[in-house]
Scaffold this active site. Structure first.
Site, mmCIF file in Angstrom:
data_model
loop_
_atom_site.group_PDB
_atom_site.id
_atom_site.type_symbol
_atom_site.label_atom_id
_atom_site.label_comp_id
_atom_site.label_asym_id
_atom_site.label_seq_id
_atom_site.Cartn_x
_atom_site.Cartn_y
_atom_site.Cartn_z
ATOM 1 N N GLU A 81 0.826 -1.211 0.000
ATOM 2 C CA GLU A 81 0.000 0.000 0.000
ATOM 3 C C GLU A 81 0.858 1.258 0.000
ATOM 4 O O GLU A 81 1.854 1.360 0.716
ATOM 5 C CB GLU A 81 -0.921 0.016 1.228
ATOM 6 C CG GLU A 81 -1.900 -1.151 1.289
ATOM 7 C CD GLU A 81 -2.956 -1.124 0.175
ATOM 8 O OE1 GLU A 81 -3.091 -0.084 -0.506
ATOM 9 O OE2 GLU A 81 -3.633 -2.150 0.001
ATOM 10 N N CYS A 144 -8.306 -1.824 8.079
ATOM 11 C CA CYS A 144 -6.905 -1.824 7.628
ATOM 12 C C CYS A 144 -6.415 -0.409 7.347
ATOM 13 O O CYS A 144 -5.334 -0.015 7.797
ATOM 14 C CB CYS A 144 -6.715 -2.709 6.407
ATOM 15 S SG CYS A 144 -6.752 -4.458 6.831
ATOM 16 N N HIS A 168 -1.359 -5.575 2.020
ATOM 17 C CA HIS A 168 -2.563 -6.409 1.953
ATOM 18 C C HIS A 168 -2.223 -7.721 1.250
ATOM 19 O O HIS A 168 -1.470 -7.728 0.266
ATOM 20 C CB HIS A 168 -3.651 -5.681 1.155
ATOM 21 C CG HIS A 168 -4.669 -4.998 2.013
ATOM 22 N ND1 HIS A 168 -4.980 -3.665 1.883
ATOM 23 C CD2 HIS A 168 -5.478 -5.472 3.006
ATOM 24 C CE1 HIS A 168 -5.924 -3.351 2.764
ATOM 25 N NE2 HIS A 168 -6.245 -4.418 3.452
#
Ligand code: PCA
Length: 216
Positions: A81, A144, A168
């Site tokens: 991410e 998250c 992730h």
């Protein structure tokens, strides 16, 4: 000096019996080399509480690197991410049976934070090792992203001492079997992927700007 690398994974949520993030992270318990040692911790899948617990872990362990890991059911690769945004907008209840809609993670906080992990170098190295990976530009708006934003907010307050980010990971094969047509990844590949992410973070200081876009 030996650096502490904190890896976190989440408890299962949304009727799943396992969370691949916890299964993968816990496989690395006790991993230590000359210059670093890995500590693992589990986070609850609950708004607010997850960030409170993460903050306590960071204060207790004073890590040099934090990589938070979460399940992204439906994704097919290791998604490193890039950005955490200041919004909670839950599509489902969290594990405290609360659905938070359109609230900031941190009141008055900046709109977003960037990961301070070498995200492109990580994706590049994962691909070199034959593992599907990409840079992701959304960690969603559920727990998250909430944890990722809270973590980056804390890291920003600490200055450059701590590098932090979020990865992730897909469903495990046994989860995908219950959701036909959904992609999955073997646990061993996820664990290897996290090893690569840790090593790359410890060895690469600045990111590989020359690598170009590494999204899907
Ligand atoms: N995945 C969820 C929260 C916990 C997890 O493992 C998410 O992507 O927000």
């Amino acid at each position: 000096m030996k650096r502490t690398v904190l890896l976190t994974g989440f408890e299962p949520f949304n009727k799943e019996r396992v969370n691949p993030s916890w299964e993968a992270v816990r496989a690395l318990e006790g991993w230590a080399e000359e210059d670093f040692s890995v500590v693992i911790r589990q986070l609850p899948c609950s708004f607010g509480l997850a960030n409170k617990v993460m903050k306590e872990y960071i204060e207790e362990l004073q890590p040099g690197v934090v990589i938070a890991v979460g399940q992204a059911g439906g994704r097919s690769d290791l998604s490193v991410e890039r950005i955490a945004i200041n919004i909670d907008d839950a599509p489902i209840n969290d594990n405290s049976k609360r659905q938070i809609v359109d609230q900031p993670v941190v009141n008055g906080g900046p709109a977003a934070y960037f990961s301070t992990l070498p995200i492109k170098a990580i994706v590049h190295t994962l691909r070199e090792h034959g593992l599907p990976a990409s840079v992701s530009h959304t960690a969603g708006t559920f727990v998250c992203n909430h944890v990722f934003y809270g973590l980056m907010h804390q890291a920003a307050e600490w200055g450059t001492v701590m590098r932090a980010g979020f990865i992730h990971i897909p469903y495990l094969p046994q989860q995908a079997a219950a959701h036909p047509g959904t992609p999955s990844m073997a646990l061993a590949d996820m664990v290897e992927g996290l090893r690569i992410a840790v090593r790359t973070t410890l060895t690469v200081q600045s990111d590989m700007r020359e690598a170009g876009g590494l999204t899907h």
